[in-house]
Design an enzyme around this catalytic site. Sequence first.
Site, mmCIF file in Angstrom:
data_model
loop_
_atom_site.group_PDB
_atom_site.id
_atom_site.type_symbol
_atom_site.label_atom_id
_atom_site.label_comp_id
_atom_site.label_asym_id
_atom_site.label_seq_id
_atom_site.Cartn_x
_atom_site.Cartn_y
_atom_site.Cartn_z
ATOM 1 C CD GLU A 172 -3.342 -1.029 1.481
ATOM 2 O OE1 GLU A 172 -3.797 0.108 1.591
ATOM 3 O OE2 GLU A 172 -3.963 -2.062 1.800
HETATM 4 N N1 CAA Z 1 -6.308 11.721 -4.006
HETATM 5 C C1 CAA Z 1 -6.878 12.265 -5.112
HETATM 6 N N2 CAA Z 1 -6.205 12.498 -6.246
HETATM 7 C C2 CAA Z 1 -4.899 12.165 -6.268
HETATM 8 C C3 CAA Z 1 -4.237 11.602 -5.149
HETATM 9 C C4 CAA Z 1 -5.004 11.381 -3.980
HETATM 10 N N3 CAA Z 1 -4.473 10.850 -2.886
HETATM 11 N N4 CAA Z 1 -2.955 11.388 -5.466
HETATM 12 C C5 CAA Z 1 -2.810 11.808 -6.725
HETATM 13 N N5 CAA Z 1 -3.990 12.276 -7.215
HETATM 14 C C6 CAA Z 1 -4.244 12.855 -8.539
HETATM 15 C C7 CAA Z 1 -3.422 14.117 -8.714
HETATM 16 O O1 CAA Z 1 -4.100 15.246 -8.208
HETATM 17 C C8 CAA Z 1 -3.251 14.195 -10.208
HETATM 18 O O2 CAA Z 1 -4.422 14.702 -10.795
HETATM 19 P P1 CAA Z 1 -4.335 15.742 -12.051
HETATM 20 O O3 CAA Z 1 -3.678 14.963 -13.146
HETATM 21 O O4 CAA Z 1 -5.764 16.058 -12.298
HETATM 22 O O5 CAA Z 1 -3.492 16.875 -11.559
HETATM 23 C C9 CAA Z 1 -3.168 12.724 -10.607
HETATM 24 O O6 CAA Z 1 -3.793 11.977 -9.559
HETATM 25 C C10 CAA Z 1 -1.731 12.261 -10.767
HETATM 26 O O7 CAA Z 1 -1.075 12.527 -9.530
HETATM 27 P P2 CAA Z 1 0.502 12.589 -9.396
HETATM 28 O O8 CAA Z 1 1.060 13.495 -10.455
HETATM 29 O O9 CAA Z 1 0.819 12.877 -7.971
HETATM 30 O O10 CAA Z 1 0.880 11.084 -9.763
HETATM 31 P P3 CAA Z 1 2.254 10.367 -9.765
HETATM 32 O O11 CAA Z 1 2.354 9.560 -11.003
HETATM 33 O O12 CAA Z 1 3.366 11.312 -9.426
HETATM 34 O O13 CAA Z 1 2.085 9.268 -8.586
HETATM 35 C C11 CAA Z 1 2.127 8.437 -6.357
HETATM 36 C C12 CAA Z 1 1.741 9.555 -7.317
HETATM 37 C C13 CAA Z 1 1.735 8.977 -4.996
HETATM 38 C C14 CAA Z 1 3.596 8.117 -6.387
HETATM 39 C C15 CAA Z 1 1.306 7.163 -6.706
HETATM 40 O O14 CAA Z 1 1.722 6.597 -7.920
HETATM 41 C C16 CAA Z 1 1.373 6.126 -5.605
HETATM 42 O O15 CAA Z 1 0.644 6.215 -4.620
HETATM 43 N N6 CAA Z 1 2.234 5.093 -5.779
HETATM 44 C C17 CAA Z 1 2.266 3.990 -4.845
HETATM 45 C C18 CAA Z 1 1.316 2.913 -5.282
HETATM 46 C C19 CAA Z 1 0.850 2.067 -4.147
HETATM 47 O O16 CAA Z 1 0.645 2.525 -3.032
HETATM 48 N N7 CAA Z 1 0.594 0.805 -4.460
HETATM 49 C C20 CAA Z 1 0.047 -0.077 -3.497
HETATM 50 C C21 CAA Z 1 -0.625 -1.200 -4.210
HETATM 51 S S1 CAA Z 1 -1.986 -1.844 -3.370
HETATM 52 C C22 CAA Z 1 -1.403 -2.899 -2.214
HETATM 53 O O17 CAA Z 1 -0.264 -2.905 -1.855
HETATM 54 C C23 CAA Z 1 -2.484 -3.721 -1.642
HETATM 55 C C24 CAA Z 1 -2.112 -4.859 -0.765
HETATM 56 O O18 CAA Z 1 -1.362 -5.732 -1.115
HETATM 57 C C25 CAA Z 1 -2.765 -4.999 0.538
#
Ligand code: CAA
Length: 378
Positions: free
Chosen positions: A362
């Site tokens: 996550e």
């Molecule tokens: N809420 C709402 N909108 C969001 C947001 C949030 N928390 N985070 C980003 N956005 C939106 C941004 O506002 C942006 O919108 P616009 O294009 O309209 O401006 C868009 O999404 C893109 O955002 P970023 O430019 O910030 O995106 P990024 O490519 O730089 O990535 C990141 C951001 C935070 C690194 C994201 O890719 C991330 O969270 N990565 C980690 C993935 C992760 O947590 N994976 C877990 C997998 S699930 C798991 O693990 C389950 C399990 O086994 C139990």
Amino acid sequence: MNFQLSEEHEQLREMIRDFAINEVAPTAAERDENEEFDRAIFDKMAELGLTGIPWPEEYGGAGFDYLAYVIAVEELSRVCASTGVTLSAHTSLAGWPIFKFGTEEQKQKYLRPMAEGKHIGAYGLTEPGSGSDAGGMKTYAKRDGDDYILNGSKIFITNGGVADTYVVFAVTDPEAKNSTSAFIVEAGFEGFSVGKKEKKLGIRSSPTTEIIFDNCRVPKENLLGAEGEGFKIAMTTLDGGRNGIAAQAVGIAQGALDAAVDYAKERVQFGKPITANQGVSFKLADMATQIEASRLLTYQAAWLESNSLPYGKASAMAKLMAGDTAMQVTTEAVQIFGGYGYTKDYPVERYMRDAKITQIYEGTQEIQRLVISRMLTK
Ligand code: CAA
């Protein structure tokens, strides 16, 4: 400001602790050893109303709040982190996006049986080439009349293979910027299959699998939210999901501390219990302090969400703090047990193996720092 849990929350904690000790703990080591998921435990959780804690009764839920939900994940993880994450992925990652973005029909069709514990939920975001860079996914959903045809694969899916309902993300327009969309996929859909099951260091009785879409036909009614809204749905889902993992980490750490305190009081060396040495007792003090700080952050994030206040940063902070706490506390617990702690005769080696994933899934700890720092500076 009130740091006291309500009577209802306290009663719920007692009930879950009782269930965890009597029904989950006795088989935890064996399920870990055999990498065995036990559906009967999930069914019992359903009977107790734990499979839909925060959802309204009209969707089969218990009508409680997110604080109650994190207390449940914490108490389960205190004895079995695999059972904790089963509930966490089911509730935060699969139930939440349907509750928030689903149509009334989708909620009745998918959220209700999940809340009632008849179905298990899962979430599919990660792909072989896109982990931290979640936006780099390649799974493609092509519109075809009244359906979408999905092709691609997702990996590291918690509840993979045992889930009935998967919330998955796919690119709907490879040319556009906001091109990711969310879908509800049933395990029985044609073209859906479960691939490799991972052999893991920890949380071994929680299945983690690949899921494969081979011309998987998904009716357009199963589009979750609007086309192109998928990345936002994925990210906001993780905002809350991360707090479920924080709760899991707090539970693991507390379980390890409990075991270490009991052992240190009993273990006699040089003619006295090892707690008489500050080298041991100060460790216990640090462990307890780290856990309490992590718990407060976790409960705060849950409280914020329950009160419809912004909680994304708080949730990332809780996960960052609690994940590191779980790793440090479980490592120290093994140290206090010494050679015995390194064996499977005691549960602390399992806690230590289970703790590691809370720093990875996550969103890695590094991604939590990215999320927090972006919110501080934007
Ligand atoms: N809420 C709402 N909108 C969001 C947001 C949030 N928390 N985070 C980003 N956005 C939106 C941004 O506002 C942006 O919108 P616009 O294009 O309209 O401006 C868009 O999404 C893109 O955002 P970023 O430019 O910030 O995106 P990024 O490519 O730089 O990535 C990141 C951001 C935070 C690194 C994201 O890719 C991330 O969270 N990565 C980690 C993935 C992760 O947590 N994976 C877990 C997998 S699930 C798991 O693990 C389950 C399990 O086994 C139990």
